[in-house]
Motif scaffolding. Structure first.
Motif, PDB file in Angstrom:
ATOM      1  N   GLY A  29      -2.913  -9.371  -7.998  1.00  0.00           N
ATOM      2  CA  GLY A  29      -3.476  -9.733  -9.171  1.00  0.00           C
ATOM      3  C   GLY A  29      -5.135  -9.473  -9.215  1.00  0.00           C
ATOM      4  O   GLY A  29      -5.648 -10.004  -9.923  1.00  0.00           O
ATOM      5  N   VAL A  30      -5.421  -8.508  -8.180  1.00  0.00           N
ATOM      6  CA  VAL A  30      -6.816  -8.191  -8.390  1.00  0.00           C
ATOM      7  C   VAL A  30      -7.314  -6.701  -8.140  1.00  0.00           C
ATOM      8  O   VAL A  30      -6.265  -5.915  -8.063  1.00  0.00           O
ATOM      9  CB  VAL A  30      -7.621  -8.903  -7.105  1.00  0.00           C
ATOM     10  CG1 VAL A  30      -7.605 -10.628  -7.485  1.00  0.00           C
ATOM     11  CG2 VAL A  30      -6.868  -8.727  -5.783  1.00  0.00           C
ATOM     12  N   ASP A  31      -8.417  -6.552  -8.109  1.00  0.00           N
ATOM     13  CA  ASP A  31      -9.004  -5.123  -7.921  1.00  0.00           C
ATOM     14  C   ASP A  31      -8.438  -4.529  -6.755  1.00  0.00           C
ATOM     15  O   ASP A  31      -8.431  -5.295  -5.577  1.00  0.00           O
ATOM     16  CB  ASP A  31     -10.278  -5.020  -8.012  1.00  0.00           C
ATOM     17  CG  ASP A  31     -10.792  -3.516  -8.211  1.00  0.00           C
ATOM     18  OD1 ASP A  31     -11.273  -3.212  -9.371  1.00  0.00           O
ATOM     19  OD2 ASP A  31     -11.264  -2.765  -7.054  1.00  0.00           O
ATOM     20  N   GLU A  32      -7.853  -3.154  -6.571  1.00  0.00           N
ATOM     21  CA  GLU A  32      -7.484  -2.479  -5.284  1.00  0.00           C
ATOM     22  C   GLU A  32      -8.412  -2.443  -4.185  1.00  0.00           C
ATOM     23  O   GLU A  32      -8.139  -2.588  -3.049  1.00  0.00           O
ATOM     24  CB  GLU A  32      -7.014  -1.298  -5.644  1.00  0.00           C
ATOM     25  CG  GLU A  32      -5.750  -0.915  -6.392  1.00  0.00           C
ATOM     26  CD  GLU A  32      -4.422  -1.587  -5.856  1.00  0.00           C
ATOM     27  OE1 GLU A  32      -4.425  -2.220  -4.722  1.00  0.00           O
ATOM     28  OE2 GLU A  32      -3.492  -1.862  -6.797  1.00  0.00           O
ATOM     29  N   LYS A  33      -9.835  -2.792  -4.495  1.00  0.00           N
ATOM     30  CA  LYS A  33     -10.961  -2.788  -3.481  1.00  0.00           C
ATOM     31  C   LYS A  33     -11.147  -4.003  -3.120  1.00  0.00           C
ATOM     32  O   LYS A  33     -12.135  -4.609  -2.560  1.00  0.00           O
ATOM     33  CB  LYS A  33     -12.238  -2.309  -4.190  1.00  0.00           C
ATOM     34  CG  LYS A  33     -11.788  -0.684  -4.337  1.00  0.00           C
ATOM     35  CD  LYS A  33     -12.982  -0.116  -4.680  1.00  0.00           C
ATOM     36  CE  LYS A  33     -14.222   0.342  -3.412  1.00  0.00           C
ATOM     37  NZ  LYS A  33     -15.331   1.185  -3.622  1.00  0.00           N
ATOM     38  N   TRP A  34     -10.362  -5.097  -3.489  1.00  0.00           N
ATOM     39  CA  TRP A  34     -10.558  -6.616  -3.005  1.00  0.00           C
ATOM     40  C   TRP A  34     -10.898  -6.715  -1.451  1.00  0.00           C
ATOM     41  O   TRP A  34     -11.938  -7.272  -1.286  1.00  0.00           O
ATOM     42  CB  TRP A  34      -9.455  -7.378  -3.438  1.00  0.00           C
ATOM     43  CG  TRP A  34      -8.061  -7.173  -2.658  1.00  0.00           C
ATOM     44  CD1 TRP A  34      -7.146  -6.135  -2.445  1.00  0.00           C
ATOM     45  CD2 TRP A  34      -7.618  -7.940  -1.244  1.00  0.00           C
ATOM     46  NE1 TRP A  34      -6.116  -6.004  -1.918  1.00  0.00           N
ATOM     47  CE2 TRP A  34      -6.460  -7.264  -0.876  1.00  0.00           C
ATOM     48  CE3 TRP A  34      -8.162  -9.030  -0.863  1.00  0.00           C
ATOM     49  CZ2 TRP A  34      -5.576  -7.650   0.113  1.00  0.00           C
ATOM     50  CZ3 TRP A  34      -7.483  -9.614   0.384  1.00  0.00           C
ATOM     51  CH2 TRP A  34      -6.217  -8.820   0.692  1.00  0.00           C
ATOM     52  N   ARG A  94      -3.973   1.844   3.165  1.00  0.00           N
ATOM     53  CA  ARG A  94      -3.547   0.612   2.278  1.00  0.00           C
ATOM     54  C   ARG A  94      -4.273  -0.257   2.382  1.00  0.00           C
ATOM     55  O   ARG A  94      -4.880  -1.154   1.016  1.00  0.00           O
ATOM     56  CB  ARG A  94      -2.182   0.460   2.614  1.00  0.00           C
ATOM     57  CG  ARG A  94      -0.986   1.212   2.322  1.00  0.00           C
ATOM     58  CD  ARG A  94       0.358   0.708   2.636  1.00  0.00           C
ATOM     59  NE  ARG A  94       0.710   0.630   4.134  1.00  0.00           N
ATOM     60  CZ  ARG A  94       1.060   1.291   4.774  1.00  0.00           C
ATOM     61  NH1 ARG A  94       1.713   2.427   4.429  1.00  0.00           N
ATOM     62  NH2 ARG A  94       1.005   1.241   5.991  1.00  0.00           N
ATOM     63  N   PHE A  95      -5.073  -0.866   3.419  1.00  0.00           N
ATOM     64  CA  PHE A  95      -5.596  -2.241   3.646  1.00  0.00           C
ATOM     65  C   PHE A  95      -6.846  -2.000   2.660  1.00  0.00           C
ATOM     66  O   PHE A  95      -7.131  -2.935   1.995  1.00  0.00           O
ATOM     67  CB  PHE A  95      -6.054  -2.235   5.104  1.00  0.00           C
ATOM     68  CG  PHE A  95      -6.803  -3.785   5.288  1.00  0.00           C
ATOM     69  CD1 PHE A  95      -6.571  -4.922   5.060  1.00  0.00           C
ATOM     70  CD2 PHE A  95      -8.259  -3.311   5.764  1.00  0.00           C
ATOM     71  CE1 PHE A  95      -7.193  -5.870   5.446  1.00  0.00           C
ATOM     72  CE2 PHE A  95      -9.107  -4.436   6.043  1.00  0.00           C
ATOM     73  CZ  PHE A  95      -8.561  -5.829   5.820  1.00  0.00           C
ATOM     74  N   LEU A  96      -7.673  -0.957   2.601  1.00  0.00           N
ATOM     75  CA  LEU A  96      -8.917  -0.779   1.969  1.00  0.00           C
ATOM     76  C   LEU A  96      -8.705  -0.461   0.228  1.00  0.00           C
ATOM     77  O   LEU A  96      -9.597  -0.110  -0.222  1.00  0.00           O
ATOM     78  CB  LEU A  96      -9.768  -0.077   2.625  1.00  0.00           C
ATOM     79  CG  LEU A  96     -10.457  -0.496   3.974  1.00  0.00           C
ATOM     80  CD1 LEU A  96     -11.201   0.698   4.749  1.00  0.00           C
ATOM     81  CD2 LEU A  96     -11.071  -1.661   3.765  1.00  0.00           C
ATOM     82  N   GLY A  97      -7.357  -0.362   0.066  1.00  0.00           N
ATOM     83  CA  GLY A  97      -7.102   0.252  -1.400  1.00  0.00           C
ATOM     84  C   GLY A  97      -7.157   1.755  -1.743  1.00  0.00           C
ATOM     85  O   GLY A  97      -7.278   1.932  -2.893  1.00  0.00           O
ATOM     86  N   VAL A  98      -7.518   2.501  -0.711  1.00  0.00           N
ATOM     87  CA  VAL A  98      -7.448   3.817  -1.012  1.00  0.00           C
ATOM     88  C   VAL A  98      -6.063   4.285  -1.472  1.00  0.00           C
ATOM     89  O   VAL A  98      -5.908   4.999  -2.469  1.00  0.00           O
ATOM     90  CB  VAL A  98      -7.766   4.776   0.351  1.00  0.00           C
ATOM     91  CG1 VAL A  98      -7.776   5.988   0.150  1.00  0.00           C
ATOM     92  CG2 VAL A  98      -9.481   4.323   0.967  1.00  0.00           C
TER      93      VAL A  98
END
Ligand code: GSH
Length: 341
Positions: free
Chosen positions: A289-294, A276-280
């Protein structure tokens, strides 16, 4: 009346439907549209914010700007740095000249109220100290009775200095100067017995500006709490959230052992928290409101908090500051991120 009831009912339905997309405020929108973050920094404070010999801004405070740019744009270099004096920094934020202030600024009640600042998490827990020439033969601040002390206006430093001497019933003669370079040069020229500032700053000045660092000592007493934190203007919660969680991401990554070098590998980890932390596993990017890979981009391009601390002010730098209060909470320090949940 009917209208507003309907509107609140609609809002309730939207809330119940799940996480609404983050609501953009004026600063967040302006930053995205501009394509660059305008970050207020110190003019030249080695370890915290100073241009290197190639003109590239470096430091622990600079890394906070880079982290936010990595979160918003996926690119830590999209920052315009605005160097600011102690006097100019608050107005620069209030007037909208900068989007964010990341410049050894102490979080105080007055600044968080009357001055209209909204503070992000502390990125360096500091305290105010004194530096003297060794040849003065003084080893404690309690021996400074009757001393002349160089100090800069427009800082918490100036206020604490007066309080300290009043509280300890000692006399002193402040040499109050508006420009910081003049404060340090007055001190090194021997115009004052002592110079007072945030202890980290004294360490930076000694390591970088003293004619001979070994001729000076920083006295052991810390006369105040100086929680140094980035800040934004009040009135844009989404922007404040983004800055806040970008800093927490660096702190959280250190706790989880995620570094610039292993972050790619970590995207394959089985731990659902790391995913979850790394947007996987998506969600946090949308909420902010930003990219999941923020967070991935922050760690990949800037590193975790410990990496930034070490290379800028810690053992990998000239300053060699100990982690002390700035260690992770699991190691007895105060660096603690709320859960990424
Ligand atoms: N943390 C304190 C002090 C920070 C500060 O601005 N310190 C002065 C020196 S005591 C400084 O860096 N001055 C540099 C300048 O004005 O260019 C505050 O927020 O007031």
């Amino acid at each position: 009346m009917k209208h507003s009831i309907l509107a609140s009912a609609a809002a309730l339905v939207a809330l119940a439907a799940g996480a609404p997309a983050a609501h953009a405020g004026a600063t967040f929108d302006a930053v995205k549209a501009r394509g660059t973050l305008v970050c207020g920094v110190h003019t030249a404070l080695y370890g915290f914010s100073a241009p290197d010999d190639k003109g590239v801004w470096r430091g622990l405070d600079v890394d906070m700007c880079r982290a936010v740019a990595a979160a918003v744009f996926g690119d830590a270099t999209k920052v315009k740095y605005v160097p600011l004096s102690a006097q100019a920094r608050l107005t620069a934020l209030q007037s909208g000249e900068i989007d964010m202030l990341s410049r050894n600024t102490t979080w105080t009640l007055t600044r968080a109220t009357a001055n209209g600042l909204s503070f992000a998490p502390v990125n360096y827990y500091d305290g105010q100290g004194f530096m003297v020439a060794k040849k003065l033969g003084v080893s404690s601040a309690k021996q400074l009775n009757g001393a002349t002390i160089c100090v800069q206006t427009g800082t918490t430093t100036e206020l604490n200095l007066a309080d300290f001497f009043r509280a300890t019933k000692m006399e002193m003669k402040p040499v109050t100067i508006e420009k910081y370079e003049e404060v340090t040069s007055a001190f090194f020229a021997g115009r004052c017995d002592a110079i007072t500032s945030d202890a980290s700053q004294l360490a930076a000045v000694r390591a970088n500006d003293a004619p001979n660092a070994d001729d000076y000592i920083i006295l052991p007493e810390m006369i105040s709490k100086e929680p140094l934190a980035p800040a934004v203007r009040q009135g844009d919660d989404q922007w404040r959230n983004l800055v806040t969680w970008s800093i927490y991401a660096m702190i959280e990554a250190e706790e989880k052992g995620i570094t610039a070098a292993n972050v790619e590998e970590m995207t394959k980890a089985a731990d659902p928290n790391v995913k979850r932390f790394l947007g996987v596993t998506p969600g946090f990017g949308q909420a902010l409101g930003v990219d999941e890979k923020w967070a991935y981009n922050i760690i990949k391009q800037v590193g975790n908090y410990g990496e930034s601390f070490d290379r800028n002010v810690g053992m990998g730098s000239k300053l060699k500051l100990a982690r002390g209060l700035n260690a992770q909470w699991l190691n007895g320090g105060l660096m603690y991120s709320p859960p990424f949940r």
